[in-house]
Write a protein that holds these residues in place. Structure first.
Motif, PDB file in Angstrom:
ATOM      1  N   MET A 146       0.816  -1.209   0.000  1.00  0.00           N
ATOM      2  CA  MET A 146       0.000   0.000   0.000  1.00  0.00           C
ATOM      3  C   MET A 146       0.852   1.264   0.000  1.00  0.00           C
ATOM      4  SD  MET A 146      -2.925  -1.296  -0.112  1.00  0.00           S
ATOM      5  CE  MET A 146      -3.803   0.257   0.018  1.00  0.00           C
ATOM      6  N   PHE A 147       2.165   1.126   0.202  1.00  0.00           N
ATOM      7  CA  PHE A 147       3.039   2.290   0.258  1.00  0.00           C
ATOM      8  C   PHE A 147       3.489   2.694  -1.139  1.00  0.00           C
ATOM      9  CE2 PHE A 147       4.669   0.970   4.732  1.00  0.00           C
ATOM     10  CZ  PHE A 147       3.405   1.191   5.215  1.00  0.00           C
ATOM     11  N   HIS A 148       3.912   3.930  -1.258  1.00  0.00           N
ATOM     12  CA  HIS A 148       4.502   4.409  -2.501  1.00  0.00           C
ATOM     13  C   HIS A 148       5.742   3.562  -2.789  1.00  0.00           C
ATOM     14  CE1 HIS A 148       6.469   7.042  -5.419  1.00  0.00           C
ATOM     15  NE2 HIS A 148       5.313   7.703  -5.531  1.00  0.00           N
ATOM     16  N   PRO A 149       5.957   3.181  -4.053  1.00  0.00           N
ATOM     17  CA  PRO A 149       7.116   2.334  -4.369  1.00  0.00           C
ATOM     18  C   PRO A 149       8.436   2.887  -3.841  1.00  0.00           C
ATOM     19  CG  PRO A 149       5.651   2.462  -6.257  1.00  0.00           C
ATOM     20  CD  PRO A 149       5.103   3.424  -5.227  1.00  0.00           C
ATOM     21  N   GLU A 150       8.580   4.202  -3.810  1.00  0.00           N
ATOM     22  CA  GLU A 150       9.830   4.787  -3.331  1.00  0.00           C
ATOM     23  C   GLU A 150       9.988   4.677  -1.814  1.00  0.00           C
ATOM     24  OE1 GLU A 150       9.932   8.782  -4.690  1.00  0.00           O
ATOM     25  OE2 GLU A 150       9.991   8.249  -6.823  1.00  0.00           O
ATOM     26  N   TYR A 185       8.310   2.329  16.828  1.00  0.00           N
ATOM     27  CA  TYR A 185       8.326   2.466  15.364  1.00  0.00           C
ATOM     28  C   TYR A 185       7.748   3.827  15.001  1.00  0.00           C
ATOM     29  CZ  TYR A 185       6.676   1.536  10.535  1.00  0.00           C
ATOM     30  OH  TYR A 185       6.405   1.591   9.184  1.00  0.00           O
ATOM     31  N   GLN A 186       8.447   4.597  14.178  1.00  0.00           N
ATOM     32  CA  GLN A 186       7.929   5.877  13.708  1.00  0.00           C
ATOM     33  C   GLN A 186       8.525   6.189  12.351  1.00  0.00           C
ATOM     34  OE1 GLN A 186       7.402   9.089  16.483  1.00  0.00           O
ATOM     35  NE2 GLN A 186       8.074  10.632  15.015  1.00  0.00           N
ATOM     36  N   ILE A 187       7.674   6.566  11.421  1.00  0.00           N
ATOM     37  CA  ILE A 187       8.129   6.845  10.062  1.00  0.00           C
ATOM     38  C   ILE A 187       7.053   7.633   9.337  1.00  0.00           C
ATOM     39  CG2 ILE A 187       7.175   4.686   9.165  1.00  0.00           C
ATOM     40  CD1 ILE A 187       9.520   4.573   7.201  1.00  0.00           C
ATOM     41  N   GLU A 188       7.477   8.468   8.404  1.00  0.00           N
ATOM     42  CA  GLU A 188       6.554   9.144   7.503  1.00  0.00           C
ATOM     43  C   GLU A 188       6.690   8.504   6.122  1.00  0.00           C
ATOM     44  OE1 GLU A 188       7.256  13.317   7.461  1.00  0.00           O
ATOM     45  OE2 GLU A 188       6.807  13.591   9.601  1.00  0.00           O
ATOM     46  N   TYR A 189       5.558   8.184   5.508  1.00  0.00           N
ATOM     47  CA  TYR A 189       5.577   7.576   4.180  1.00  0.00           C
ATOM     48  C   TYR A 189       4.289   7.942   3.455  1.00  0.00           C
ATOM     49  CZ  TYR A 189       2.983   4.158   6.963  1.00  0.00           C
ATOM     50  OH  TYR A 189       2.101   3.563   7.826  1.00  0.00           O
ATOM     51  N   ARG A 190       4.285   7.629   2.171  1.00  0.00           N
ATOM     52  CA  ARG A 190       3.105   7.916   1.351  1.00  0.00           C
ATOM     53  C   ARG A 190       2.268   6.639   1.215  1.00  0.00           C
ATOM     54  NH1 ARG A 190       6.889  10.383  -3.211  1.00  0.00           N
ATOM     55  NH2 ARG A 190       8.215   8.889  -2.095  1.00  0.00           N
ATOM     56  N   TYR A 194      -1.510   9.108  -3.646  1.00  0.00           N
ATOM     57  CA  TYR A 194      -0.733   8.783  -2.452  1.00  0.00           C
ATOM     58  C   TYR A 194      -0.732   9.981  -1.513  1.00  0.00           C
ATOM     59  CZ  TYR A 194       1.089   4.527  -4.602  1.00  0.00           C
ATOM     60  OH  TYR A 194       1.208   3.279  -5.170  1.00  0.00           O
ATOM     61  N   ARG A 195      -0.990   9.708  -0.232  1.00  0.00           N
ATOM     62  CA  ARG A 195      -1.032  10.769   0.769  1.00  0.00           C
ATOM     63  C   ARG A 195      -0.008  10.477   1.866  1.00  0.00           C
ATOM     64  NH1 ARG A 195      -5.364  14.132   0.651  1.00  0.00           N
ATOM     65  NH2 ARG A 195      -5.204  14.555   2.915  1.00  0.00           N
TER      66      ARG A 195
END
Length: 496
Positions: free
Chosen positions: A219-223, A242-247, A255-256
């Motif tokens: 479900m995440f952006h390929p990058e 666990y902490q992370i920002e992703y699209r 993608y948000r």
């Protein structure tokens, strides 16, 4: 004793046949199955008496249950243990007693099955003794069966209560999770995703269950997928939050940006039993921050250009008025120092960012004093600790050290090829001490203490703007200046 459900045994008459047979076997008018408790003895079954129990202090069975075999009292009036017992001196006038102990499978004495008579007797026959002990074993077996049944009932009730509590807790959790604005998820200790709340499926639009296990990463952006996996694996292996920002892919196909967080749940032994996490939609905030960063960089770039424009205007004015050239040159140098300080602390793009830390006092001093040496450390040496600085402190620091460097280049250590300036930074508690020492310049006349605009500027920067103090000494080797400033004055971070 409650484990044996004694009241239930009494109410249902499970032991009546045993006491009836005991009385017949031993030819006595009275027989009792007695359980001795802390304060009293209770008759679970009886024949030949209306008593339901007695105080423990009057109990014959309290003595009988301590032995391994049947205890007999031929004549209680002749036994020192019982001669003054109210049951002997008064109704029912016990004389003869014989009791076989009731002992649990754990070896705990519980009571006795006994026979009593109002007339003294020589004792039981071997056959009667053996029969009474067999009856005791049978009575104990019935009590053990009762105990096992009670334990099973309690276990079933406890399990039912646990299931009900779990179901209630699960319902409460799901209700709470489904009403939260965040996406909520949980995993097994190995990271296998097995739960998502309704908000997750509303946001992603995927069918229920399709993102269980490792399906979430798709479900995440390929990058962002590999980076997300690396951070998640690190948390699983170390137990760190666990902490992370992703699209994250939205149901509309876009993608948000989301903020993913998770914490482990541990048991009493410290082992991780589950992970619970959330995903928070931060797309608008992310875009707003990026836009603000771009605007900030643009404004800061324009401010930097203003310094250049002002410097140019001063130069043009100096050409028109040659008599003001020295003053104009001095003013242009001060403005240039302010420009370098601003450029050091202003917001930068990745391409314009300085190589040194922008929050470093030593980095700022290196930037300000670079024009006075052809290579780092050649004429000016900076030693000691470092202090966090921001744009509030950069301006007064730039004016102060530019003035010191200008004076040193005109009259002090930097006016000669061999001269050196040593700047030492020391932090002590809430104070920071910065010492400026000049060596190798012209010998200093102790009587010549310059007082002018430059000195006033130094005082203004150090005292009024930074809230510090300045002390100067003029040994023959060169100027020594000590600046004492509250560390909190250097940046907002120290104030908070």
């Amino acid at each position: 004793m409650a484990l044996y459900d004694l009241a239930g045994a009494r109410d249902e008459g499970l032991l009546d046949d045993l006491v009836t047979f005991a009385a017949e076997l031993c030819a006595t008018p009275t027989a009792v199955v007695s359980v001795v408790e802390t304060e009293a003895q209770v008759f679970l079954s009886r024949t030949g008496t209306d008593l339901e129990g007695t105080p423990r202090s009057q109990s014959f069975c309290a003595h009988a249950m301590q032995g391994a075999r049947t205890m007999e009292v031929p004549d209680a009036t002749q036994d020192a243990r019982f001669a003054d017992n109210p049951l002997v001196t008064g109704t029912p006038h016990i004389r003869f007693y014989a009791g076989a102990p009731l002992t649990t499978r754990e070896g705990i004495p519980l009571g006795a099955i006994c026979v009593l008579d109002a007339a003294p007797r020589d004792g039981l026959t071997p056959f009667q003794t053996r029969g009474l002990e067999i009856l005791a074993t049978t009575a104990m077996a019935r009590l053990e069966t009762r105990r096992a049944a009670r334990e099973q009932r309690e276990q079933r009730k406890s399990a039912a209560r646990a299931r009900a509590a779990l179901a209630d807790s699960e319902m409460r959790f799901r209700t709470l999770a489904d009403t939260m604005p965040q996406m909520v998820w949980s995993t097994l200790p190995d990271g296998f995703h097995d739960y998502y709340n309704a908000r997750w499926y509303e946001f992603t639009g995927v069918p229920s269950g399709t993102t269980d296990g490792a399906g979430w990463n798709n479900m995440f952006h390929p990058e962002d997928q590999e980076r997300a996996w690396q951070v998640w694996r690190q948390s699983l292996s170390t137990g760190e939050p666990y902490q992370i920002e992703y699209r994250l892919r939205h149901f509309d196909g876009t993608y948000r940006w989301v903020l993913g967080r998770a914490l482990p749940i541990r048991d009493d032994a410290g082992q991780i039993t589950r992970w619970f996490g959330t995903c928070t939609d931060i797309h608008e905030q992310k875009l707003a921050l990026e836009e603000r960063e771009i605007i900030s960089q643009e404004l800061s770039h324009r401010i930097k250009n203003i310094f250049a424009v002002i410097g140019g205007l001063i130069q043009v004015a100096a050409r028109a008025h040659p008599s003001l050239a020295p003053l104009a040159s001095d003013l242009r140098q001060r403005i240039a120092a302010l420009g370098r300080a601003h450029d050091f602390v202003r917001p930068h793009s990745p391409r314009s960012r300085p190589s040194v830390h922008q929050d470093s006092l030593r980095g700022l001093l290196d930037e300000l004093l670079a024009p006075y040496q052809s290579r780092p450390g050649e004429r000016v040496t900076i030693t000691g600790a470092d202090v966090h600085v921001d744009d509030r402190a950069a301006t007064p620091l730039a004016l102060l050290f530019h003035e010191l460097a200008t004076n040193a280049s005109k009259y002090g250590a930097l006016s000669t090829p061999e001269g050196q300036v040593i700047i030492d930074i020391d932090t002590r508690g809430t104070q920071s001490h910065i010492r400026w020492q000049e060596r190798g310049g012209p010998r200093v006349d102790a009587e010549a203490k310059p007082e002018g605009f430059g000195s006033q500027l130094i005082e203004l920067s150090a005292v009024r703007q930074l809230g510090g103090t300045i002390s100067r000494n003029w040994p023959v080797e060169g100027l020594e200046l000590l600046l004492e400033v509250p560390t909190a004055s250097f940046s907002r971070a120290h104030r908070s």
